[in-house]
Design a protein around this motif. Sequence first.
Motif, PDB file in Angstrom:
ATOM      1  N   GLY A  53     -13.504  25.524   6.661  1.00  0.00           N
ATOM      2  CA  GLY A  53     -14.543  25.737   7.106  1.00  0.00           C
ATOM      3  C   GLY A  53     -15.274  24.511   7.850  1.00  0.00           C
ATOM      4  O   GLY A  53     -16.442  24.249   8.324  1.00  0.00           O
ATOM      5  N   LEU A  54     -14.440  23.341   7.928  1.00  0.00           N
ATOM      6  CA  LEU A  54     -14.561  22.230   8.400  1.00  0.00           C
ATOM      7  C   LEU A  54     -13.832  21.850   9.800  1.00  0.00           C
ATOM      8  O   LEU A  54     -12.742  22.415   9.995  1.00  0.00           O
ATOM      9  CB  LEU A  54     -14.221  21.124   7.496  1.00  0.00           C
ATOM     10  N   LEU A  55     -14.414  20.854  10.408  1.00  0.00           N
ATOM     11  CA  LEU A  55     -13.885  20.345  11.815  1.00  0.00           C
ATOM     12  C   LEU A  55     -13.073  19.005  11.120  1.00  0.00           C
ATOM     13  O   LEU A  55     -13.593  18.225  10.556  1.00  0.00           O
ATOM     14  CB  LEU A  55     -14.666  19.901  12.954  1.00  0.00           C
ATOM     15  N   PRO A  56     -11.782  18.880  11.664  1.00  0.00           N
ATOM     16  CA  PRO A  56     -10.977  17.527  11.404  1.00  0.00           C
ATOM     17  C   PRO A  56     -12.137  16.243  11.820  1.00  0.00           C
ATOM     18  O   PRO A  56     -12.337  16.036  12.742  1.00  0.00           O
ATOM     19  CB  PRO A  56      -9.799  17.530  12.280  1.00  0.00           C
ATOM     20  N   ASP A  57     -12.138  15.523  10.600  1.00  0.00           N
ATOM     21  CA  ASP A  57     -13.019  14.292  10.791  1.00  0.00           C
ATOM     22  C   ASP A  57     -13.034  13.342   9.761  1.00  0.00           C
ATOM     23  O   ASP A  57     -12.510  13.737   8.634  1.00  0.00           O
ATOM     24  CB  ASP A  57     -14.434  14.625  10.957  1.00  0.00           C
ATOM     25  N   ALA A  58     -12.970  11.849  10.078  1.00  0.00           N
ATOM     26  CA  ALA A  58     -12.864  10.907   9.081  1.00  0.00           C
ATOM     27  C   ALA A  58     -14.039  11.059   8.016  1.00  0.00           C
ATOM     28  O   ALA A  58     -14.121  10.311   7.065  1.00  0.00           O
ATOM     29  CB  ALA A  58     -13.054   9.605   9.778  1.00  0.00           C
ATOM     30  N   TYR A  59     -15.323  11.731   8.352  1.00  0.00           N
ATOM     31  CA  TYR A  59     -16.278  12.020   7.376  1.00  0.00           C
ATOM     32  C   TYR A  59     -15.844  12.666   6.050  1.00  0.00           C
ATOM     33  O   TYR A  59     -16.127  12.258   4.925  1.00  0.00           O
ATOM     34  CB  TYR A  59     -17.149  12.941   8.058  1.00  0.00           C
ATOM     35  N   PHE A  60     -14.676  13.321   6.269  1.00  0.00           N
ATOM     36  CA  PHE A  60     -14.237  14.099   4.797  1.00  0.00           C
ATOM     37  C   PHE A  60     -13.420  13.411   4.021  1.00  0.00           C
ATOM     38  O   PHE A  60     -12.595  12.323   4.408  1.00  0.00           O
ATOM     39  CB  PHE A  60     -13.718  15.376   5.089  1.00  0.00           C
ATOM     40  N   SER A  61     -12.954  13.707   2.797  1.00  0.00           N
ATOM     41  CA  SER A  61     -12.239  13.123   1.614  1.00  0.00           C
ATOM     42  C   SER A  61     -10.821  13.136   2.173  1.00  0.00           C
ATOM     43  O   SER A  61      -9.998  11.855   1.723  1.00  0.00           O
ATOM     44  CB  SER A  61     -12.482  13.618   0.401  1.00  0.00           C
ATOM     45  N   GLY A  62     -10.252  13.958   2.760  1.00  0.00           N
ATOM     46  CA  GLY A  62      -8.786  14.133   2.494  1.00  0.00           C
ATOM     47  C   GLY A  62      -8.053  13.018   3.231  1.00  0.00           C
ATOM     48  O   GLY A  62      -7.078  12.513   2.620  1.00  0.00           O
ATOM     49  N   SER A  63      -8.479  12.605   4.371  1.00  0.00           N
ATOM     50  CA  SER A  63      -7.669  11.242   5.069  1.00  0.00           C
ATOM     51  C   SER A  63      -7.998   9.919   4.349  1.00  0.00           C
ATOM     52  O   SER A  63      -7.257   9.164   4.446  1.00  0.00           O
ATOM     53  CB  SER A  63      -8.471  11.281   6.571  1.00  0.00           C
ATOM     54  N   LYS A  64      -9.208   9.924   3.497  1.00  0.00           N
ATOM     55  CA  LYS A  64      -9.586   8.824   2.813  1.00  0.00           C
ATOM     56  C   LYS A  64      -8.624   8.574   1.663  1.00  0.00           C
ATOM     57  O   LYS A  64      -8.075   7.437   1.428  1.00  0.00           O
ATOM     58  CB  LYS A  64     -11.033   8.791   2.172  1.00  0.00           C
ATOM     59  N   ILE A  65      -8.157   9.706   1.093  1.00  0.00           N
ATOM     60  CA  ILE A  65      -7.163   9.917  -0.140  1.00  0.00           C
ATOM     61  C   ILE A  65      -5.962   9.321   0.463  1.00  0.00           C
ATOM     62  O   ILE A  65      -5.380   8.541   0.022  1.00  0.00           O
ATOM     63  CB  ILE A  65      -7.116  11.152  -0.607  1.00  0.00           C
ATOM     64  N   LYS A  66      -5.494   9.854   1.522  1.00  0.00           N
ATOM     65  CA  LYS A  66      -4.467   9.663   2.230  1.00  0.00           C
ATOM     66  C   LYS A  66      -4.017   8.086   2.443  1.00  0.00           C
ATOM     67  O   LYS A  66      -3.299   7.269   2.362  1.00  0.00           O
ATOM     68  CB  LYS A  66      -3.908  10.465   3.575  1.00  0.00           C
ATOM     69  N   TRP A  67      -5.445   7.380   3.064  1.00  0.00           N
ATOM     70  CA  TRP A  67      -5.399   6.279   3.561  1.00  0.00           C
ATOM     71  C   TRP A  67      -5.112   5.057   2.262  1.00  0.00           C
ATOM     72  O   TRP A  67      -4.203   4.160   2.259  1.00  0.00           O
ATOM     73  CB  TRP A  67      -6.642   5.555   4.162  1.00  0.00           C
ATOM     74  N   ILE A  68      -5.854   5.391   1.071  1.00  0.00           N
ATOM     75  CA  ILE A  68      -5.450   4.753   0.019  1.00  0.00           C
ATOM     76  C   ILE A  68      -4.146   4.785  -0.475  1.00  0.00           C
ATOM     77  O   ILE A  68      -3.477   3.776  -0.940  1.00  0.00           O
ATOM     78  CB  ILE A  68      -6.491   5.298  -1.300  1.00  0.00           C
ATOM     79  N   LEU A  69      -3.385   6.034  -0.662  1.00  0.00           N
ATOM     80  CA  LEU A  69      -2.071   6.055  -1.113  1.00  0.00           C
ATOM     81  C   LEU A  69      -0.941   5.455  -0.091  1.00  0.00           C
ATOM     82  O   LEU A  69      -0.130   4.745  -0.552  1.00  0.00           O
ATOM     83  CB  LEU A  69      -1.789   7.736  -1.006  1.00  0.00           C
TER      84      LEU A  69
END
Length: 497
Positions: A128-144
């Motif tokens: 239901g979302l548009l790809p954006d740095a706002y959301f958690s998924g890319s933040k998790i990937k960045w930490i990993l």
Amino acid sequence: MGKYALAIDQGTTSSRCMIFDHSGNVVSSAQQEFTQHYPQPGWVEHDPIDIWETVRGTMLLAMDRIGACGKDIASIGITNQRETTILWDKKTGRPVYNAIVWQCRRTADIIDRLKEEGLTGYIRSVTGLLPDAYFSGSKIKWILDNVPGVRARAEKGELLFGTVDSWIIWNLTGGKVHVTDYTNASRTMLFDIHRLDWDQDLLKILDIPSCLLPQVKPSSCIYGLTDPRITGDPIPICGAAGDQQSALFGQCCFKPGQAKNTYGTGCFMLMNTGRQAVESRNGLLTTIAASADSSVEYALEGSVFVAGAAIQWLRDELEIIKKASDSETIAMSVPDTAGVYVVPAFTGLGAPYWDQYARGCISGITRGFTRAHLVRATLESLAYQTYDILTAMEKDSGVKLESLKVDGGACQNNFLMQFQADIIGQKVIRPRCVETTAMGAACLGGLAAGFWNDREEIRSILSVERIFSPDMPESRKDELLDGWHKAVGRSLGWAKD
């Protein structure tokens, strides 16, 4: 059954605890701000230990102020800043890195790659979302990918991921419960909002081990009991929802077509769409709404990244007001903005533009421009951004709103609320208790614990404090909106190489 329902309201700049009696009155509260960290331009972090300590401290202080012990509290409901991402060691409870806050733009390049790979449609249809740095998924990937040793530990099952609700519940239960609710899960860009489960394809695309993820449950149910070492007597934790869904519930927007706008650090408008997940064609998001039982309801959402934060900018960075409440008097000291517009795109623009490279601008300055004009233009920017979202929401839903319910700290500004009514051409309704985010969390917890019986009982304790009616000629409104959209055009794509 205890005498009170307790709400933990963990926000972007502070943690609060509010305790409600059965009539919905706030009988005690406590609030504590914590440090914001900006390691690089566009990066925003919090120390997760600060978050936990301020939550724990305000909860115990609010209870102490009325002499309440654990047995007096029927339920704990939690509402939180959404999307903010924390990874921690499941044995020691130590975070492996600072919390990456929802405002942070460091993962824009990850999002660009997802778009280049043609994944926008898939992400939209599933989450239901548009790809954006706002959301958690890319933040998790960045930490990993960027914190040494973290990916290997995650793949061994040594670490946990959570949005702020999960972090609080894990700490409140002494590390016994790792859980989130549907609303917070729906903001990660990893959760299938139709199947109500983590999407394995998105986890593979972002290379995120599923063992990090919490169990997902309804917003109103018993998650666990507090550790007696924290609260004395164990208290049931039985409500959790992201702050905007919590406010929608606290405003009693229980029927499809009812909407609210929260003026907090950001500005967020949600419309209940019932059991139907409406896919937006106008730049909005489809998300899960908080509900009082196991049935799932949906909402359309428009997100403004900078609202109350723009007033804090006037106070803290520019130092042209001493306190946020001064903005109302100063804005009303001039008849208009002298033709000036402020576009507070400090971290990009959200709905309906979704431009992560937009940056703030002040347009139309002439020699007669003053401090008062700047304050007024900054306040007006909140109303203009809300207009853009409301227009998109009406197009998507096919529903013409007859009024807008409002809450959050900035809605206490009478100038802003009157200007908002003028710009949208509709009534703006402010409740007696503007802290509806906390109220929603208290209600979700209280319903699961039996402190309140049903939604109708919740509705009966909500009362209106003031209604603002539009009083601006249509021609003037159109003129102002034309200028606003011209100014927005100047801010788009500014930071793109």
